[in-house]
Design an enzyme around this catalytic site. Structure first.
Site, mmCIF file in Angstrom:
data_model
loop_
_atom_site.group_PDB
_atom_site.id
_atom_site.type_symbol
_atom_site.label_atom_id
_atom_site.label_comp_id
_atom_site.label_asym_id
_atom_site.label_seq_id
_atom_site.Cartn_x
_atom_site.Cartn_y
_atom_site.Cartn_z
ATOM 1 N N VAL A 174 20.394 4.583 -18.626
ATOM 2 C CA VAL A 174 20.800 3.679 -19.698
ATOM 3 C C VAL A 174 21.637 2.531 -19.132
ATOM 4 O O VAL A 174 22.659 2.760 -18.481
ATOM 5 C CB VAL A 174 21.594 4.435 -20.788
ATOM 6 C CG1 VAL A 174 21.920 3.498 -21.940
ATOM 7 C CG2 VAL A 174 20.821 5.645 -21.279
ATOM 8 N N LYS A 175 21.172 1.317 -19.420
ATOM 9 C CA LYS A 175 21.893 0.134 -18.931
ATOM 10 C C LYS A 175 22.918 -0.313 -19.968
ATOM 11 O O LYS A 175 22.597 -0.491 -21.142
ATOM 12 C CB LYS A 175 20.874 -1.002 -18.737
ATOM 13 C CG LYS A 175 20.759 -1.504 -17.319
ATOM 14 C CD LYS A 175 19.637 -2.491 -17.232
ATOM 15 C CE LYS A 175 19.824 -3.444 -16.099
ATOM 16 N NZ LYS A 175 18.755 -4.437 -16.043
ATOM 17 N N ILE A 176 24.146 -0.500 -19.507
ATOM 18 C CA ILE A 176 25.262 -0.824 -20.410
ATOM 19 C C ILE A 176 25.968 -2.063 -19.857
ATOM 20 O O ILE A 176 26.240 -2.127 -18.654
ATOM 21 C CB ILE A 176 26.268 0.353 -20.450
ATOM 22 C CG1 ILE A 176 25.563 1.679 -20.733
ATOM 23 C CG2 ILE A 176 27.421 0.065 -21.383
ATOM 24 C CD1 ILE A 176 25.666 2.218 -22.119
#
Ligand code: E4P
Length: 217
Positions: A84-86
């Site tokens: 997951v890219k945050i």
């Protein structure tokens, strides 16, 4: 060093994967929009199946921890190899802290300084992505930022892995490898250029011509 492909184009991902040199993939909302993919979940699942078991980064599109955490849970449920890219903002890192405690892998994106990378590591990010090309667009030394992050992480035995991102050419890839960055994520065009050298083409042409002459003699 791992090489990841940075694109939302499925054909490019399939081709790169078929060459046997790719370890993972990254996407972002701009790359997904460029390909006109409306079904975000479907396209991420497709990329995950092509790249499996390598990691595939899929980006969140909310900006508060309250929203980012359930969004990350949803994305993480799509495939076992999804990351997951945050975004690197206080609310983003607050979410990363919770997610890392839950064992969800994160790629903290939009990193432009070693200080930001230190915060991402403190929050427990699996990966951090310094954007080299965008720094250079502003006349700043993007590769120096990567080098400093790699050194700082090494000084303290930090487990967060450095993804050299926003790569514009093959020199960035070799520089990243020399600096000890764990990963370089590159556009398909840069991956293709990594194969190129005029002496390879000239040499091959010569070998094949001599071989043909031998067969005809
Ligand atoms: C990384 O994960 C990003 O998708 C990407 O490298 C951004 O690169 P750009 O500056 O070419 O948009």
């Amino acid at each position: 060093m791992q090489l990841w492909i940075d694109t939302g184009n499925l054909e490019e991902i399939r081709t790169a994967q078929s060459w046997g040199v790719i370890d993972g993939a990254t996407t972002n909302p701009t790359l997904i929009a460029k390909e006109g993919h409306k079904d975000f979940k479907g396209v991420i699942q497709e990329i995950c199946s092509i790249i499996h078991p390598g990691p595939v980064s899929a980006e969140t599109v909310t900006t508060t921890a309250e929203k980012l955490i359930p969004e990350a849970h949803e994305i993480a449920s799509w495939a076992p190899n999804v990351v997951v890219k945050i975004p690197l903002i206080p609310e983003g890192l607050k979410a990363v802290k919770v997610l890392s405690g839950e064992g969800i892998r994160t790629n903290v994106t939009l990193c432009f300084s070693p200080a930001q990378a230190l915060l991402a590591a403190k929050a427990g990010a699996t990966y951090v992505s310094p954007f080299v090309g965008r720094l250079e667009d502003r006349n700043e030394d993007g590769m120096r930022v990567v080098e400093d992050i790699v050194d700082i992480y090494a000084n303290y035995g930090i487990a967060t892995q450095v993804i050299t991102a926003s790569i514009r050419d093959t020199l960035h890839v070799t520089q990243a490898a020399l600096m000890g960055a764990h990963i370089a994520t590159l556009p398909f065009a840069v991956l293709k250029r990594m194969y190129d050298h005029p002496l390879t083409d000239i040499g091959l042409e010569g070998f094949l011509a001599d071989w043909r002459k031998l067969q005809e003699s």
